[in-house]
Design a protein around this motif. Structure first.
Motif, mmCIF file in Angstrom:
data_model
loop_
_atom_site.group_PDB
_atom_site.id
_atom_site.type_symbol
_atom_site.label_atom_id
_atom_site.label_comp_id
_atom_site.label_asym_id
_atom_site.label_seq_id
_atom_site.Cartn_x
_atom_site.Cartn_y
_atom_site.Cartn_z
ATOM 1 N N ARG A 176 42.508 -13.950 5.900
ATOM 2 C CA ARG A 176 41.089 -14.122 6.242
ATOM 3 C C ARG A 176 40.192 -13.201 5.432
ATOM 4 N NH1 ARG A 176 41.245 -12.494 11.163
ATOM 5 N NH2 ARG A 176 40.138 -10.503 10.899
ATOM 6 N N ASN A 227 42.000 -22.952 10.412
ATOM 7 C CA ASN A 227 40.716 -22.290 10.594
ATOM 8 C C ASN A 227 40.460 -21.911 12.054
ATOM 9 O OD1 ASN A 227 40.134 -22.522 7.874
ATOM 10 N ND2 ASN A 227 39.077 -24.485 8.128
ATOM 11 N N GLU A 230 41.813 -18.377 12.744
ATOM 12 C CA GLU A 230 41.496 -17.272 11.868
ATOM 13 C C GLU A 230 40.786 -16.132 12.583
ATOM 14 O OE1 GLU A 230 39.467 -18.602 8.436
ATOM 15 O OE2 GLU A 230 41.261 -19.408 7.496
ATOM 16 N N ASN A 231 40.041 -16.436 13.612
ATOM 17 C CA ASN A 231 39.301 -15.371 14.279
ATOM 18 C C ASN A 231 39.977 -14.866 15.553
ATOM 19 O OD1 ASN A 231 37.117 -15.368 12.438
ATOM 20 N ND2 ASN A 231 36.364 -17.263 13.386
#
Length: 271
Positions: free
Chosen positions: A210, A266, A269-270
């Motif tokens: 990331r 995606n 990713e956080n």
């Protein structure tokens, strides 16, 4: 107990202890070696340790996927293949085995030098250093090998000498959960043998991708702990190699090893 039995302990039990050292920043080498945290070209080895490793390992390039690379390993002709494990004076010598995941990564890099040519490469959990050596041979612009065992670092330097290479930098510490380094490529083999360690690797590698857009390649022969972990759903199979008979015999009948590309979605990713 023969070393074959010792290796079975690695596969079934002692890796749990090794995994704890990776998970803990306090885990690591015996006290006398804690001062040895980094090697670079030109740094000499402890003569006593060099002599011990040269006497108690065998130089070999057969029975593995990379006959181009010569390595010091524990083999049936070595004294400690037959001795009781407790007589080995250092930490368990995981580095003295050329594990199947590392073999697959090294073979893939040698066959596809474009993967590393002109790029910076981190070899995480480097062990004997074969994959780092393959990266240097294939034209990587910068290679850093990492392990938590200082004896592994010394063995890597000996293995560089065997392959007529200047030693690459080696760092001896747990870098998992550290700040994401600016590496073009991270390679790691045979590291998913413990659930908590695998969780830490999953989180840290995802962070590296990331923040730094790092590419990650993972080598594994299909161990249960790896196939059952959630990271497996984020992997793309790159190539599968049939293992030589010797490697099959020394790994409980595993027949192949796979290189995977880690590509987290995606949505994760956080996390």
């Amino acid at each position: 107990m023969a070393f074959r039995g010792w290796k079975r302990l690695f596969l079934l039990g002692r890796q749990n202890t090794f995994a704890k050292a990776w998970r803990s920043r306090k885990g690591g080498p015996p006290l006398r070696w804690k001062r040895c945290c980094h090697w670079s070209a030109g740094k000499s080895l402890d003569p006593e340790v060099r002599a011990f490793l040269e006497e108690n390992t065998e130089v070999t390039s057969s029975g593995h996927l990379t006959p181009e690379i010569r390595l010091r390993l524990l083999t049936p002709r070595c004294r400690f293949w037959r001795e009781k494990p407790d007589l080995w004076p250092y930490g368990d010598p995981f580095w003295a085995i050329y594990w199947p995941g590392g073999q697959a990564l090294s073979r893939y890099i040698l066959d596809n030098p474009r993967v590393v040519k002109g790029r910076s490469v981190l070899d995480l959990g480097s062990g004997c250093g074969a994959t780092a050596i393959a990266a240097v041979m294939s034209g990587a612009s910068q290679v850093l090998a990492n392990d938590i065992d200082p004896i592994a670092g010394m063995a890597m330097i000996l293995n560089c000498e065997l392959n007529h290479l200047n030693p690459f930098p080696i760092t001896i510490k747990n870098i998992i959960n550290s700040e994401a380094g600016n590496w073009d490529l991270i390679v790691l083999g045979d590291m998913f043998y413990d659930e908590q360690l695998a969780d830490g690797l999953h989180h840290w590698l995802r962070k590296c991708i990331r923040i730094q857009q790092t590419e990650v390649l993972i080598g594994d022969p299909g161990r249960h702990q790896f196939l059952s972990h959630s990271i497996h759903s984020q992997l793309h199979k790159v190539i599968e190699y049939s293992l030589p008979e010797y490697t099959r015999q020394e790994n409980n009948g595993l027949t192949s090893s796979i290189v995977w590309s880690y590509q987290p979605s995606n949505s994760l990713e956080n996390c």
